[in-house]
Design a protein around this motif. Structure first.
Motif, PDB file in Angstrom:
ATOM      1  N   ALA A  17      -2.869   5.219  -2.855  1.00  0.00           N
ATOM      2  CA  ALA A  17      -3.864   6.049  -2.182  1.00  0.00           C
ATOM      3  C   ALA A  17      -3.328   7.469  -2.063  1.00  0.00           C
ATOM      4  O   ALA A  17      -2.196   7.669  -1.632  1.00  0.00           O
ATOM      5  CB  ALA A  17      -4.192   5.485  -0.804  1.00  0.00           C
TER       6      ALA A  17
ATOM      7  N   GLN B 130      -7.273   7.616  11.841  1.00  0.00           N
ATOM      8  CA  GLN B 130      -6.251   7.139  10.905  1.00  0.00           C
ATOM      9  C   GLN B 130      -4.954   6.808  11.635  1.00  0.00           C
ATOM     10  O   GLN B 130      -4.305   5.801  11.328  1.00  0.00           O
ATOM     11  CB  GLN B 130      -6.035   8.196   9.825  1.00  0.00           C
TER      12      GLN B 130
ATOM     13  N   ILE C 105       0.862   5.302   0.200  1.00  0.00           N
ATOM     14  CA  ILE C 105       0.074   6.486   0.528  1.00  0.00           C
ATOM     15  C   ILE C 105       0.922   7.701   0.154  1.00  0.00           C
ATOM     16  O   ILE C 105       1.978   7.940   0.736  1.00  0.00           O
ATOM     17  CB  ILE C 105      -0.310   6.526   2.017  1.00  0.00           C
TER      18      ILE C 105
ATOM     19  N   LEU D 220       0.854  -1.191   0.000  1.00  0.00           N
ATOM     20  CA  LEU D 220       0.000   0.000   0.000  1.00  0.00           C
ATOM     21  C   LEU D 220       0.883   1.231   0.000  1.00  0.00           C
ATOM     22  O   LEU D 220       1.721   1.408   0.887  1.00  0.00           O
ATOM     23  CB  LEU D 220      -0.903   0.014   1.238  1.00  0.00           C
TER      24      LEU D 220
ATOM     25  N   GLN E  52      -7.406   8.162   4.293  1.00  0.00           N
ATOM     26  CA  GLN E  52      -8.636   7.508   4.714  1.00  0.00           C
ATOM     27  C   GLN E  52      -8.518   5.988   4.673  1.00  0.00           C
ATOM     28  O   GLN E  52      -9.176   5.272   5.430  1.00  0.00           O
ATOM     29  CB  GLN E  52      -9.802   7.963   3.832  1.00  0.00           C
ATOM     30  N   VAL E  53      -7.652   5.489   3.802  1.00  0.00           N
ATOM     31  CA  VAL E  53      -7.460   4.041   3.676  1.00  0.00           C
ATOM     32  C   VAL E  53      -6.993   3.431   5.003  1.00  0.00           C
ATOM     33  O   VAL E  53      -7.219   2.242   5.263  1.00  0.00           O
ATOM     34  CB  VAL E  53      -6.449   3.750   2.541  1.00  0.00           C
TER      35      VAL E  53
ATOM     36  N   TYR F  69      -1.821  -6.257   3.750  1.00  0.00           N
ATOM     37  CA  TYR F  69      -0.660  -5.596   3.163  1.00  0.00           C
ATOM     38  C   TYR F  69       0.626  -6.091   3.833  1.00  0.00           C
ATOM     39  O   TYR F  69       0.748  -6.065   5.058  1.00  0.00           O
ATOM     40  CB  TYR F  69      -0.755  -4.082   3.316  1.00  0.00           C
TER      41      TYR F  69
ATOM     42  N   GLU G 249      -1.151  -0.947  -4.369  1.00  0.00           N
ATOM     43  CA  GLU G 249      -2.365  -0.133  -4.307  1.00  0.00           C
ATOM     44  C   GLU G 249      -1.963   1.286  -3.932  1.00  0.00           C
ATOM     45  O   GLU G 249      -1.216   1.490  -2.979  1.00  0.00           O
ATOM     46  CB  GLU G 249      -3.348  -0.727  -3.305  1.00  0.00           C
TER      47      GLU G 249
ATOM     48  N   GLY H 177      -9.477   1.517   7.240  1.00  0.00           N
ATOM     49  CA  GLY H 177     -10.013   0.231   6.819  1.00  0.00           C
ATOM     50  C   GLY H 177      -9.159  -0.928   7.288  1.00  0.00           C
ATOM     51  O   GLY H 177      -8.299  -0.789   8.166  1.00  0.00           O
TER      52      GLY H 177
ATOM     53  N   LEU I 245      -6.205  -3.275   7.120  1.00  0.00           N
ATOM     54  CA  LEU I 245      -4.851  -3.209   6.584  1.00  0.00           C
ATOM     55  C   LEU I 245      -4.133  -4.554   6.662  1.00  0.00           C
ATOM     56  O   LEU I 245      -2.961  -4.659   6.281  1.00  0.00           O
ATOM     57  CB  LEU I 245      -4.036  -2.156   7.351  1.00  0.00           C
TER      58      LEU I 245
END
Length: 254
Positions: free
Chosen positions: A61, A91, A29, A27, A65-66, A74, A59, A69, A71
């Motif tokens: 982002a 977060q 960010i 992931l 905000q991810v 990952y 992925e 959710g 995690l």
């Protein structure tokens, strides 16, 4: 069934597109900020190319905000110039839970700074250093401190590089293993804007390092200010080596 098997065999023999099975999920960010936004499309393209070449799922982002959710799937989270002070309490809690549960993190350039200093001690311990000021962007000699670490395998012993060389302190006594240092004799570590003061760190001035807090792996590179970095093969090799080790724990010479 025979027709289906024949079609698959024909595709394989013809050299048609067969995607390799993904090795892990990463992931990324990448939140734009006042001084870091031009890099986003360039870095995204480079990392997508790496993901295809090295068979991992990435992925992307542009918002934190991810982190609210799930995690758990990952292998690692890469904070790419992300201004972490913009994370809200939910977060931050999600990110802390991921790391405390054994999740792995790679931190790049601006993401190493938590503003203001001491506002998120947990995160500063995760980074391993607290970033203070930085001199103006200058060209300097970056030197390899740990040749056995994957992030430096493709780098020369002395690497001519232009960047912001962060001045760091260690108020929490975190033990890190430096991977890259910057040679302060090759630039002016006091060259800074009026009203600010920058002091040399001395012979040991790490600009990339790793450590293992708890069950997690953390790799930090403070390099990567300018958008052109994300077009540079050496810099991208450094990122790929860091991603590979952070996500898998493999490659480190013992």
């Amino acid at each position: 069934m025979l027709l289906m098997l024949g079609a698959v065999l024909g595709l394989l023999l013809s050299g048609g597109p067969v995607r390799a099975e993904s090795q892990y999920r990463l992931l990324v960010i990448a939140m734009p900020s006042k001084y870091h936004y031009e890099y986003v499309p360039v870095a995204r393209e480079g990392l997508q190319r790496m993901a295809r070449q090295h068979a991992f799922d990435m992925e992307w982002a542009g918002s934190p905000q991810v982190l609210e959710g799930d995690l758990g799937g990952y292998a690692a989270i890469l904070l790419l110039n992300t201004p972490v002070e913009d994370l809200n309490p939910a977060q931050r809690a999600g990110f802390e839970a991921y790391v405390n549960g054994g999740g792995n993190v790679m931190i790049v350039h601006r993401a190493a700074i938590a503003l203001p200093a001491n506002s998120w001690p947990w995160y500063e311990r995760l980074v391993g250093r607290t970033v203070g000021v930085h001199p103006m962007l200058q060209t300097a000699a970056v030197t390899v401190a740990d040749r056995g670490f994957p992030a430096v395998w493709g780098l020369p012993e002395r690497w001519l590089w232009s960047d912001e060389y962060y001045v760091t302190t260690n108020p929490y006594g975190v033990r890190i293993t430096p991977v890259l240092n910057v040679d302060e004799t090759s630039y002016d570590p006091t060259k800074i804007w009026p009203g600010q003061v920058a002091k040399p760190m001395g012979r040991e001035h790490p600009v990339a390092w790793y450590h293992r807090p708890g069950k997690s792996r953390v790799f930090v590179t403070t390099l990567g200010h300018d958008v052109e970095a994300y077009r540079d093969p050496h810099y991208l090799e450094q990122l790929m080596g860091g991603i590979w080790w952070t996500a898998t724990g493999l490659g480190e010479a013992r």
